[in-house]
Design a protein around this motif. Structure first.
Motif, PDB file in Angstrom:
ATOM      1  N   ILE A 133     -29.867   2.113  31.431  1.00 19.01           N
ATOM      2  CA  ILE A 133     -29.173   2.304  32.706  1.00 19.01           C
ATOM      3  C   ILE A 133     -27.760   1.761  32.566  1.00 19.01           C
ATOM      4  O   ILE A 133     -27.569   0.644  32.088  1.00 19.01           O
ATOM      5  CB  ILE A 133     -29.885   1.562  33.866  1.00 19.01           C
ATOM      6  CG1 ILE A 133     -31.349   1.983  33.972  1.00 19.01           C
ATOM      7  CG2 ILE A 133     -29.164   1.804  35.183  1.00 19.01           C
ATOM      8  CD1 ILE A 133     -32.164   1.138  34.953  1.00 19.01           C
ATOM      9  N   TYR A 138     -28.411   7.046  33.629  1.00 16.34           N
ATOM     10  CA  TYR A 138     -29.593   6.467  32.996  1.00 16.34           C
ATOM     11  C   TYR A 138     -30.299   7.541  32.194  1.00 16.34           C
ATOM     12  O   TYR A 138     -30.240   8.728  32.499  1.00 16.34           O
ATOM     13  CB  TYR A 138     -30.530   5.814  34.023  1.00 16.34           C
ATOM     14  CG  TYR A 138     -31.401   6.745  34.832  1.00 16.34           C
ATOM     15  CD1 TYR A 138     -32.696   7.068  34.414  1.00 16.34           C
ATOM     16  CD2 TYR A 138     -30.957   7.292  36.033  1.00 16.34           C
ATOM     17  CE1 TYR A 138     -33.507   7.912  35.167  1.00 16.34           C
ATOM     18  CE2 TYR A 138     -31.758   8.128  36.787  1.00 16.34           C
ATOM     19  CZ  TYR A 138     -33.039   8.435  36.347  1.00 16.34           C
ATOM     20  OH  TYR A 138     -33.835   9.276  37.090  1.00 16.34           O
ATOM     21  N   THR A 162     -35.224   3.699  40.133  1.00 19.30           N
ATOM     22  CA  THR A 162     -35.076   4.105  38.734  1.00 19.30           C
ATOM     23  C   THR A 162     -36.033   3.320  37.844  1.00 19.30           C
ATOM     24  O   THR A 162     -36.693   3.893  36.959  1.00 19.30           O
ATOM     25  CB  THR A 162     -33.623   3.895  38.259  1.00 19.30           C
ATOM     26  OG1 THR A 162     -32.761   4.701  39.062  1.00 19.30           O
ATOM     27  CG2 THR A 162     -33.467   4.288  36.802  1.00 19.30           C
ATOM     28  N   THR A 176     -30.121  -2.518  30.544  1.00 15.24           N
ATOM     29  CA  THR A 176     -29.215  -2.097  31.603  1.00 15.24           C
ATOM     30  C   THR A 176     -27.905  -2.872  31.571  1.00 15.24           C
ATOM     31  O   THR A 176     -27.883  -4.067  31.266  1.00 15.24           O
ATOM     32  CB  THR A 176     -29.862  -2.254  32.998  1.00 15.24           C
ATOM     33  OG1 THR A 176     -28.944  -1.821  34.013  1.00 15.24           O
ATOM     34  CG2 THR A 176     -30.257  -3.699  33.279  1.00 15.24           C
TER      35      THR A 176
END
Length: 487
Positions: A133, A138, A162, A176
């Motif tokens: 992400i 993503y 997500t 992320t």
């Protein structure tokens, strides 16, 4: 989900007009709200969600989360800060997916996007699925397409949704990007991170954070929240490293990496060539030679950050080596668009980022060639970095073209004037000004020779330009290819 369950998790100061309605979604935008959703009255930089609560009610909101009572006859959860509590609400609504994931957060001014992609590659080399992400969106694997994301780190409802989708896809590892904005605005407040990676901290976003201390404190929040048994991977060559290490709680493993200062993980014997950079990776009593298809000293640091994260996850050095050596540049990060002249598009939009990219480009510039830098600065953002970037561009390049980036509501000419104020001398033979970015790129046709190296900096992967009254399609890579053709 029943409102009563949400109330238990959010713990509001007060509940008005209680009725245990069924909540089908979370919204903070009255334009896109759907029926049977709870509307969260967020206070942003430019708008206050409380002013749009009535509109959200008309469109189907069945409950509100707000900071003050509203004259609307539906359940209202009164909280001290909707910005904080939307994270609690979102985690609850999507059943706290991060608790079941190996969630890795990467933060820093520069390098986040590349480091997250490298970590994903290493996990996959180790036969472990890993989702990503970040700035580009993503993706569920390194070979899959990107799904759109509005921010580097999505707002809490989108982020938790997500993470839930990733979990339902039987993927247990997620890396992320974690921006300073997201930390300051509590977007990741309810995320359980298994580990955190720090790349560097240099001037950026001071329009939002005001001071570097505030900026550092925002970044530090990611590390302060780590729990016993997790890990922190920290760039020991960064001047903020020691301060950050002090913020890491006890019981958290710290792995430092660097090139200059003594660190747990180090790069030695660094060599740059036109095809990439090679170095010896040293970790405790183990050494391995790594040859990247990426270039620049920043690529060495990015690789070390990813290797450090892999080691913390029990992944051997030889696995990381294989993954890194097979990785090409990330979209818009030192991306070679054409070779004659050598034109490289990069996202560098900070003083440090521009300096790093120009130093890397200088390594590729022949003795009989020139280094040319085309760049601008964004409008409605930290204006103090503009003269600094002008000074850096002039000192490290042979020629510069100053143009527009995303001017937003500002006058492009004023932004350019700010940049030019950092120059020692404006020589018309080496300094060119063209506010129209497309025209500026066309100028390269007459300015750049076949042996020259050109850096087109600032926008990288972006395929749009934000003007005062509209957003238009604009991609530096497309414009460069249009001018020089595919070569």
């Amino acid at each position: 989900m029943e409102l009563n369950k949400i109330i238990k998790e959010v713990e509001p100061i007060e509940v008005l007009n209680f009725k245990d309605v069924d909540i089908l979604g979370i919204s903070y935008n009255s334009n896109t709200i759907n029926s049977h959703e709870i509307f969260v009255c967020l206070k942003g930089e430019h708008a206050d969600g409380h002013d749009y609560a009535q509109m959200a009610f008309v469109k189907g909101a069945v409950a509100m989360m707000c900071e003050k009572p509203l004259n609307i006859e539906i359940p209202q959860l009164i909280v001290k800060s909707t910005q904080e509590k939307i994270a609690d609400l979102s985690a609850c609504f999507y059943h706290n997916p991060s608790r079941e994931l190996n969630l890795i957060g990467v933060t820093g001014t520069n390098g986040k996007t590349t480091v997250t992609h490298l970590i994903q590659k290493i996990f996959e080399q180790n036969s472990k699925k890993c989702a990503l992400i970040g700035t580009l969106g993503y993706k569920l694997s390194s070979s899959s397409e990107y799904f759109e994301a509005k921010h580097t780190t999505p707002q809490a409802p989108e982020l938790q949704h997500t993470l839930q989708k990733i979990l339902k896809s039987d993927i247990l590892n997620v890396v992320t990007e974690v921006s300073s904005h997201s930390l300051e605005q509590h977007r990741v407040r309810k995320c359980k991170f298994s580990g955190a990676v720090f790349t560097n901290l240099t001037q950026d976003h001071l329009d939002f954070h005001i001071t570097m201390d505030n900026y550092f404190n925002a970044k530090a929040k990611l590390f302060e929240r780590l729990e016993t048994g997790s890990y922190a991977v920290i760039n020991n060559d960064d001047k903020y490293a020691s301060k950050l290490i002090e913020r890491v709680p006890g019981g958290v493993e710290v792995i430092t990496y660097g090139v200059k200062n003594k660190s747990d993980l180090m790069a030695q014997n660094i060599e740059f060539t036109s095809s990439g950079v090679s170095f010896t990776c040293v970790y405790k009593d183990k050494k391995t030679d790594v040859k990247l298809m990426l270039n620049g000293m920043f690529s060495v640091y990015n690789a070390l950050a990813a290797i450090g994260c892999a080691l913390a996850n029990g992944i051997a050095l030889d696995i990381s080596k294989a993954a890194l050596e097979g990785t090409r540049s990330v979209a818009g990060r030192f991306e070679i668009v054409c070779t004659s002249p050598l034109v490289i598009v990069d996202y560098a939009h900070t003083p440090d980022g521009l300096e790093n990219i120009l130093r890397a480009a200088r390594e590729l510039t022949p003795k009989d060639g020139s280094l040319i830098c085309l760049f601008g600065c964004g409008g409605d953002r930290d204006a103090t970095k503009r003269p600094k970037m002008g000074k850096i561009a002039q000192s490290l390049s042979d020629k510069i073209i100053v143009t527009s980036d995303n001017p937003r509501s500002e006058d492009p000419q004023q932004i350019i004037t700010d940049i030019l104020s950092g120059l020692k001398l404006i020589n018309p033979k080496t300094v060119f000004v063209e506010p129209d970015r497309a025209c500026a790129i066309k100028m390269l046709k007459t300015i750049a020779g076949d042996k020259d190296v050109v850096i087109v900096a600032g926008k990288g992967h972006e395929d749009y330009q934000i003007l005062k009254d509209r957003t238009i399609h604009f991609d530096d890579r497309e414009e460069v290819a249009r001018v020089f053709g595919a070569n």
